[in-house]
Structure formats: structure tokens, C-alpha cells
Design an enzyme around this catalytic site. Structure first.
Site, short mmCIF file in Angstrom:
data_model
loop_
_atom_site.label_atom_id
_atom_site.label_comp_id
_atom_site.label_asym_id
_atom_site.label_seq_id
_atom_site.Cartn_x
_atom_site.Cartn_y
_atom_site.Cartn_z
N ASP A 207 0.68 -1.07 -0.19
CA ASP A 207 -0.03 0.00 -0.18
C ASP A 207 0.89 1.22 0.06
O ASP A 207 2.11 1.09 -0.01
CB ASP A 207 -0.87 0.06 1.17
N HIS A 281 -3.20 3.07 -4.77
CA HIS A 281 -2.55 2.63 -3.20
C HIS A 281 -1.06 2.19 -3.57
O HIS A 281 -0.53 1.12 -3.06
CB HIS A 281 -3.42 1.48 -2.68
N GLU A 358 -10.02 2.06 -5.02
CA GLU A 358 -9.78 3.56 -4.86
C GLU A 358 -8.57 4.25 -5.54
O GLU A 358 -7.71 4.74 -4.90
CB GLU A 358 -9.58 3.75 -3.43
C1 ACM Z 1 -11.07 -1.27 0.22
O1 ACM Z 1 -11.71 -1.27 1.38
N1 ACM Z 1 -10.55 -0.02 -0.17
C2 ACM Z 1 -11.34 -2.25 -0.68
#
Ligand code: ACM
Length: 645
Positions: A207, A281, A358
Site C-alpha cells: 500500500d 495505493h 480507490e
Molecule cells: C477497500 O476497502 N478499499 C477495498
């Protein structure tokens, strides 16, 4: 009275006697989690002998089954346990069926405890392992102790159990990127999961805050990408690190560590699903290899240490720095191929999760190379840009012999042909994917997010949302409108932005993961909230013995606060567990069962400073002392909820 009726009444009578005798001796009812498919209890109990003989098939896969039984039946009891290949007279007999029994499948088992001893029968060693977990749960809670316990009668009720799972995918996800957890800590987590018949640990390995797995051909991912600056407080609001603050917080798993984790899991019939999150991410990867970014100046970026850097708005996600891999850069696909190639060798599980959630696209909008890609490939939206990326990644994953899995954003802009979707933004992504004929794992925020608060924010460590045990338990992973075969299972996710250590990791996981295990294993028709609560209480006792932390939040009330038109605050309190009494005060003193008992919504007295409340069960305090300042009540009454902070 006819004969059959007599027989029936006789039977009922015997059950009543059995139940009464349990009640009178203070003995606990059978409390297996997850609840088995069928349990038939008989009168009587089997007391373990001082010399316990276990007969079991010989095979490497049986190692952990035998270790579990040997340890549990000797360490706390002081009994002598010997394991033999095919002993005729043994206290515990583990038997593999010669002909497969189609009812119980690969993971099911039959367990019987009777006068002559204990028999577990299964088609495969996995079934014997799960049968052994149920067997341990039939004995008094002290059976989980790591020390000798005196004065306990080591007995299990006579019983016949038939059991097998509802889903083949029964998982938890652990985020080891936001905060790193060591190999030993992960193994401890796996061990606890395996007792509740989970079979998948999804490791979120990368991440913005860290890259946690050694990739030998890309060493900077871990020499640079695995470390940030240690901060504590409320993650997401930290002050940006200064140049002098040491970047020595974090860590990663070597390939040898991964091999050991995978083997540890395999011994417990669990698979590890690795996740590499991209194209969003991805800051840790971009910092290690800035040429993977679309954005000039990425070489100045640093691995995130929990400072604010993304805005989630209704109009979309905007990042302040570009934490994405560039879909228009061929070097990115060479990078993905190297990473997936090494992962495919490290992780034997058939699936690799490539993230996809995201992804902020505000830097892609500015990028000439992304604009050129979109023109060349006739892509109309940024989502189609991500879909182009996902389809290429799917091909890479498949070229290494694995199935491609991603978060439900991979549906946007067109789903890759064979992708498996993990539905997290509610269930709609899962429904959409299943209607398109794709396999789905259900892990919606609404029911399965273990990073959310266990109870009311006035008492829980703060996170932006709340998910109580009863809500988790109410979940049925198969939506009405889809082909149930395409819902391959369910998992819950523990994101660790606000989880700094393993004790809190346990607190956030249990008892909600009990509910998840039951959602994943037990037939929906056998689930029953009140019965579950009783069993959870017994497993709290086991966790106390084993010194594993859990959230006691099911005993605490939730609060609904309203400001009435006459400017008086009204407080409604609810408990999710039946039979709790709530005692309260407005005079700042600590309430107990001599104080007023809550029966209807309270009006806050004009000059009151705070409400205090505690729950009691059967005349004894059981909840935590909660203090709710009136100033906080006013804030809550004036906004829709704590979610929109
Ligand atoms: C997530 O909770 N962003 C997959």
C-alpha cells in the site's frame, strides 16, 4: 396413549432430564463455533482416561491434527497421550473414509462421542482437522490452557455431529501494509483463525505505507518501500514527516518467511491469498521506482507515514500526490510481470489479488502519456483507462498460471474476461459481477469490515464507521437475485490504519470473526442470534484461558441522540444482547444497580454535564462504564452521524 406418542414423550422426558442436569451441575451447553450442520446430544458424558490412545492415519497432512489433539489432551489435563497407527482400542479414533461420502465433501466430518470413546470420520485430512477443532470445543474451557489445570473433570457430552461448510471460501483479510506484523504474529493469527474453520488468509501486502514482500528482481521495493516514519495518534491526520525524522518503521517478509507462513497455513488447511494493490495505493512502489509514475517529480515522493493525502468526495477521489502506477507506461507491465512471476512461485494458492480499489485518477487526467493511450485505444473515460490496465494485468496473472481477482472497482470501465470480483462497496458489485457470470467473494463494508468500530464511538477507539456484532451476524452472503453457485464465499477485512499492535488486532477481530465464520460455514437456516450470543460468551471464557483479547462491546449500549424542538436533548439507548439492564446517572457519580434503570428515552437535565451508564446481567456488572459528555451529545445531535466527520 398410543405407542409412538409414549415413545415421543419418553424421548422429550429424557432430553429434559439431560438439560436439567446440565443446568443443575452448572455444566455448559454444547457451544461450537461455527455452529455445525447437525448435532444430536445424548444423555451422559465421556470422561478422558489418564492414558489416552489416539489412533490416526499416517501422513504428513495429519501432523497438525495430531499435534492439536496431543497438546490439548495432555498439557492442561496431565494425561499421557500416545498416537498409534491402527490401535484397536483407542480413546480417540481418526478415520479416513475408503469411499468418499458425498454429503460431507472435502472438508466435512462426522464426530461421535459415546461410551466407547471418540470417533472422527472424514473423507480428507481437512475434515479430520475440523472435526478435531469441534472436539476440543466440546471439552471444558480449560482445555485451551497452556498450563496444567487441576480440579477439572475432563469430560465431553455424548454427541453425534454431522458437519460440512456452506462455502469453500471462508476468509479474513489482514492488512500488513499500514502497520507491519511479523511472521510470528501472522502465524498466531492463522492459528486462531484455523480453530474457527477459516481456510483463507488474504494478506494485503502493499500500500502507500509499505511494500511487505521481498521481490528479488526489484530490491528497492523493500529496501526503500518497506519503511516510513513511526507515528502514533489518529492515522490519516499525522503531521507530515520532516527530513530528520528516521525512516526505520515497518519491515517486510523475505521469501523464506513467506515460505514458512505458507507452510504454517497449509498445515492448518489454510491458503494464503496474496494481494498486491495497484494501480492505486501504490506509493511505496512509486517511491522505490519513480519511473513507474505518469507524473514528473515522483522521485521526490516518500513512503506515506499516515499524513493526510487523499480526498474522498462525491465527485471522486483526488490525491495530493500521484500514488498510482501509470497505465500508459510499458515499464509498468514489465514490473507487474516480475512481481507476479515471483509471487506465483511463492504462493501455491490458485488466485492472486491485484487490488484495483480507490485509484485516484486526477494525475492521469493531466498526463500526456495517458491522453495518448486513451486516444490510441479509443478509451472514453479514466475508468476505461483503469479497465485497460486491469485487462493487461489479468493476462499477466494468467500467464503465470493463476486466477486474477480484484476489488469491485475492476468492474468500472469493463471487467476483464475471467476476473473474480471481491465485492466491498456494499453488495452491488458482487451482484453485477455474478449476473455477468463471474465468480464473486462477498466482503461488503456493510457487514464484513473489521476495521470499523465494535460499538458506539463514545467508548471505542475511533474509526470513521461502526459495525456491531449483531449486524455482522445478520449477514447472508448470497443475494436473492443471483445464481448462488457464483458466490464462492465470504470474508471479512481488517484494515490496520488504526491498528498498531497485535492485542488490538485481536480486539478488532474477535468476536466479530466468530460471526463471520458462522456466515461462511453454517447453513443460514441454522443461524440464531440469541443462541450465538450464548456460545460467544462461552468462547470468551476460552479466550480468557488462552489469553487472547476480544471486544466485550456486545455488552455495551449504543446511543441515539436527538435535540428536541424545545432544545432538550433526548438519549435513546439500545443493547444488542437480550437480558441486559442499563443503570445510569447524570450526577457524575458511577452508577451501579442501585441507580435508576433505563426503561425509556432519557431527557437530559438542563444543567447536566455528563451521562454515565453501565450494563448489568443477572445482577452483575458486565458492560464497561461509559461516560458521555453532554457537549459530545450536542455535537452528535447536530450531525447525521459520526460517519461524516
Ligand atoms: C477497500 O476497502 N478499499 C477495498
Amino acid at each position: 396413549m398410543n405407542h409412538n406418542l409414549k415413545k415421543l414423550l419418553g424421548l422429550i422426558g429424557c432430553c429434559v432430564v439431560a438439560l436439567q442436569s446440565f443446568g443443575q451441575s452448572g455444566k455448559e451447553q454444547i457451544a461450537i463455533i461455527p455452529e455445525p450442520v447437525s448435532i444430536t446430544q445424548h444423555e451422559g458424558e465421556y470422561v478422558l482416561p489418564k492414558n489416552i490412545v489416539i489412533s490416526a492415519p499416517h501422513s504428513p497432512e495429519m501432523k497438525e491434527v495430531i499435534t492439536t489433539l496431543r497438546e490439548r489432551f495432555s498439557v492442561p489435563t496431565g494425561a499421557h497421550v500416545s498416537v498409534l497407527g491402527g490401535a484397536a482400542s483407542s480413546a480417540i479414533k481418526l478415520v479416513l473414509n475408503k469411499m468418499a461420502d458425498t454429503l460431507i465433501g472435502k472438508e466435512g466430518y462426522y464426530l461421535s462421542v459415546g461410551k466407547k470413546g471418540i470417533v472422527i470420520r472424514a473423507n480428507e485430512p481437512a475434515g479430520l482437522f475440523y472435526g478435531a477443532q469441534s472436539l476440543v470445543q466440546l471439552f471444558p474451557k480449560e482445555i485451551v490452557s497452556s498450563k496444567r489445570v487441576e480440579g477439572v473433570k475432563w469430560a465431553a457430552p455424548y454427541v453425534d455431529i454431522t458437519d460440512y461448510p456452506r462455502f469453500k471460501w471462508r476468509g479474513l483479510m489482514l492488512d500488513v501494509a499500514r502497520h507491519f506484523f511479523t511472521k510470528q504474529e501472522v502465524e498466531q493469527y492463522i492459528d486462531n483463525m484455523s480453530k474457527y474453520k477459516f481456510n483463507i488468509l488474504h494478506m494485503h501486502l502493499t500500500d502507500d505505507e509499505g511494500w511487505r514482500v521481498e521481490i528479488k528482481s526489484l530490491p528497492r521495493l523493500t529496501t526503500v518501500g518497506a519503511y516510513n516514519v513511526k507515528k502514533v495518534g489518529y492515522f490519516g491526520t499525522f503531521t507530515p514527516p520532516g527530513p530528520d525524522e528516521p525512516r526505520d518503521y515497518g519491515g517486510f517478509y523475505t521469501q523464506q518467511d513467506i515460505k514458512e507462513i505458507v507452510q504454517y497455513a497449509k498445515d492448518r488447511f489454510m491458503n494464503i491469498l496474496p494481494e498486491i494493490d495497484m494501480p492505486g495505493h501504490s506509493l511505496a512502489a512509486v517511491v522505490a521506482y519513480p519511473e513507474l509514475s505518469c507524473t514528473p517529480g515522483a522521485d521526490k515522493y516518500q513512503v506515506r507515514s499516515g499524513e493526510h493525502f487523499m480526498n474522498f468526495t462525491k465527485a471522486g477521489i483526488k490525491a495530493q500526490i500521484d500514488n498510482t502506477l501509470c497505465p500508459a507506461n510499458e515499464k509498468v507491465y514489465v514490473f507487474v510481470d516480475k512481481v507476479v512471476g515471483e509471487l506465483a512461485k511463492m504462493f501455491p494458492f490458485g488466485y492472486i489479488h491485484m487490488g484495483g480499489d480507490e485509484c485516484a485518477k486526477n494525475f492521469w487526467e493531466q498526463s500526456d502519456s495517458v491522453k495518448a493511450l486513451m486516444q490510441r485505444e479509443n478509451l472514453k473515460t479514466q475508468e476505461e483507462g483503469q479497465a485497460y490496465f486491469e485487462k493487461r494485468v489479468e493476462k499477466i496473472v494468467e500467464s503465470h498460471g493463476k486466477k486474477f481477482l480484484g476489488w469491485d472497482e475492476i468492474l468500472e470501465g469493463g471487467l476483464a474476461p475471467d476476473a473474480i470480483v471481491m465485492s466491498w462497496r456494499g453488495v452491488k458489485g458482487g451482484i453485477q459481477a455474478a449476473k455477468m457470470g463471474h465468480e464473486v467473494v462477498m466482503s461488503p463494508t456493510t457487514y464484513q469490515y473489521l476495521d470499523y468500530m465494535n460499538g458506539d464511538p463514545i467508548i471505542e477507539p475511533r474509526v470513521y464507521s461502526m459495525l456491531r456484532l449483531s449486524k455482522v451476524y445478520s449477514y447472508n452472503p448470497v443475494p436473492d437475485s443471483v445464481d448462488s453457485k457464483l458466490i464462492i464465499g465470504t470474508q471479512a477485512n481488517l484494515w490496520t490504519e488504526q491498528v498498531y499492535n497485535t492485542r488490538h488486532m485481536e480486539y478488532m477481530t474477535w468476536p466479530r470473526a466468530f460471526a463471520v465464520s458462522e456466515n461462511a460455514w453454517t447453513p443460514n437456516a441454522r443461524k440464531n442470534w440469541n443462541d450465538f450470543v450464548g456460545r460467544v460468551e462461552q468462547h470468551f471464557g476460552r479466550f480468557d484461558e488462552a489469553q487472547i483479547k476480544y471486544a466485550p462491546s456486545m455488552y455495551d449500549p449504543g446511543f441515539t441522540i436527538k435535540m428536541r424542538p424545545d432544545s432538550v436533548l433526548e438519549v435513546e439507548m439500545q443493547t444488542e444482547v437480550q437480558g441486559l439492564d442499563m443503570y445510569y446517572s447524570f450526577d457524575n457519580s458511577f452508577p451501579d444497580n442501585f441507580y435508576p434503570k433505563y426503561t425509556a428515552p432519557l431527557l437530559v437535565p438542563k444543567d447536566a454535564f455528563q451521562l454515565r451508564v453501565i450494563t448489568y446481567k443477572d445482577g452483575k456488572p458486565i458492560g464497561r462504564m461509559i461516560t458521555f459528555p453532554v457537549s459530545e451529545m450536542k455535537k452528535r445531535a447536530n450531525r447525521r452521524g459520526y460517519d461524516d466527520e
